[in-house]
Scaffold this active site. Structure first.
Site, short mmCIF file in Angstrom:
data_model
loop_
_atom_site.label_atom_id
_atom_site.label_comp_id
_atom_site.label_asym_id
_atom_site.label_seq_id
_atom_site.Cartn_x
_atom_site.Cartn_y
_atom_site.Cartn_z
N ASP A 15 0.87 -1.16 0.00
CA ASP A 15 0.00 0.00 0.00
C ASP A 15 0.92 1.22 0.00
O ASP A 15 2.10 1.11 0.30
CB ASP A 15 -0.88 -0.04 1.25
CG ASP A 15 -1.76 1.20 1.39
OD1 ASP A 15 -2.38 1.61 0.38
OD2 ASP A 15 -1.82 1.75 2.50
N ARG A 16 0.39 2.39 -0.35
CA ARG A 16 1.23 3.59 -0.38
C ARG A 16 1.12 4.37 0.93
O ARG A 16 2.03 4.35 1.75
CB ARG A 16 0.83 4.47 -1.57
CG ARG A 16 1.86 5.56 -1.86
CD ARG A 16 1.33 6.58 -2.84
NE ARG A 16 0.47 7.54 -2.14
CZ ARG A 16 -0.12 8.56 -2.73
NH1 ARG A 16 0.01 8.76 -4.02
NH2 ARG A 16 -0.87 9.39 -2.02
N ASP A 17 0.00 5.04 1.15
CA ASP A 17 -0.16 5.91 2.32
C ASP A 17 -0.20 5.10 3.61
O ASP A 17 -1.01 4.20 3.77
CB ASP A 17 -1.45 6.73 2.20
CG ASP A 17 -1.47 7.61 0.94
OD1 ASP A 17 -0.38 7.94 0.44
OD2 ASP A 17 -2.57 7.95 0.48
N THR A 59 -2.75 1.19 -4.51
CA THR A 59 -3.21 2.27 -3.65
C THR A 59 -4.59 2.79 -4.05
O THR A 59 -4.86 2.98 -5.24
CB THR A 59 -2.16 3.42 -3.63
OG1 THR A 59 -2.62 4.49 -2.81
CG2 THR A 59 -1.86 3.95 -5.02
N ASN A 60 -5.45 2.97 -3.06
CA ASN A 60 -6.75 3.61 -3.28
C ASN A 60 -6.53 5.11 -3.29
O ASN A 60 -5.95 5.65 -2.34
CB ASN A 60 -7.73 3.25 -2.16
CG ASN A 60 -8.16 1.80 -2.18
OD1 ASN A 60 -7.97 1.09 -3.17
ND2 ASN A 60 -8.75 1.34 -1.10
N GLN A 61 -6.97 5.78 -4.35
CA GLN A 61 -6.78 7.23 -4.48
C GLN A 61 -8.11 7.89 -4.84
O GLN A 61 -8.30 8.42 -5.93
CB GLN A 61 -5.69 7.53 -5.50
CG GLN A 61 -4.31 7.08 -5.08
CD GLN A 61 -3.83 7.80 -3.82
OE1 GLN A 61 -4.04 9.00 -3.66
NE2 GLN A 61 -3.21 7.07 -2.92
N ASP A 136 -1.69 -0.85 6.01
CA ASP A 136 -1.97 -0.33 7.34
C ASP A 136 -3.46 -0.27 7.64
O ASP A 136 -3.86 0.30 8.65
CB ASP A 136 -1.34 1.06 7.51
CG ASP A 136 -2.00 2.13 6.65
OD1 ASP A 136 -2.40 1.82 5.51
OD2 ASP A 136 -2.12 3.27 7.13
#
Length: 180
Positions: A15-17, A59-61, A136
């Site tokens: 995941d990114r964030d 990633t969800n954006q 996360d």
């Protein structure tokens, strides 16, 4: 803590964030100046990048779908992220993102499997049984579980009720737990 034995045929999904960069719990990362790498990202990914055949970011954006940022801006953020990682010898093979709003008819957002299936279509050697999903949030873990991956939770302020295979504080801790 359970250990996962991997070899060079494994794929690392991130995941990114909240995993790579600081998460904005009040909104979205909408510019390169908002994007701040988390501590130990470079150190951990440097160790793991030598061991995994592929590193994929999923990633969800939703900010894109809400019109808070443009696709060009998001592409620039991802380009700069990958460039900074590459400067440390870490290659991200591809960043997949879901820009749709939550609950859209064609929902690509995690925990739906769409981004994982797209990654496997682009890189057919990906075997989800030989993949690890690091996130996360509960939706990150559920995404990995839906595809049959091992799951890793990075501790954050997010309350997660799903039990992952491994819990760590950062990517460097994960690198130290994996058996290569």
């Amino acid at each position: 803590m359970p250990e996962i034995k991997i070899d060079s045929s494994w794929t690392l999904f991130l995941d990114r964030d909240g995993v790579i960069n600081e998460r904005n719990f009040e909104g979205y990362i909408t510019s390169t100046s908002d994007f701040k790498f988390l501590p130990f990202v470079f150190k951990g990914l440097k160790k793991m990048s030598k061991q995994f055949s592929r590193i994929i970011v999923v990633t969800n954006q939703q900010g894109l779908g809400k019109g808070i940022m443009t696709e060009t801006t998001l592409d620039t953020i991802h380009y700069e992220m990958c460039k900074a990682l590459k400067a440390e010898g870490i290659i991200v093979d591809k960043v997949f993102y879901a820009s749709n709003l939550r609950g859209a008819k064609m929902d690509r957002r995690k925990p739906n499997e769409a981004m994982g299936i797209e990654a496997q279509n682009e890189f057919p050697e990906i075997d989800f049984k030989k993949s690890i999903m690091v996130g996360d949030t509960g939706s990150d873990l559920q995404f990995g579980m839906n595809l049959g991956m091992k799951t890793v939770l990075i501790h954050s302020a997010e309350i997660v009720t799903i039990e992952p295979d491994i819990k760590v504080n950062n990517l460097n801790e994960l690198a130290d737990v994996l058996i290569f």
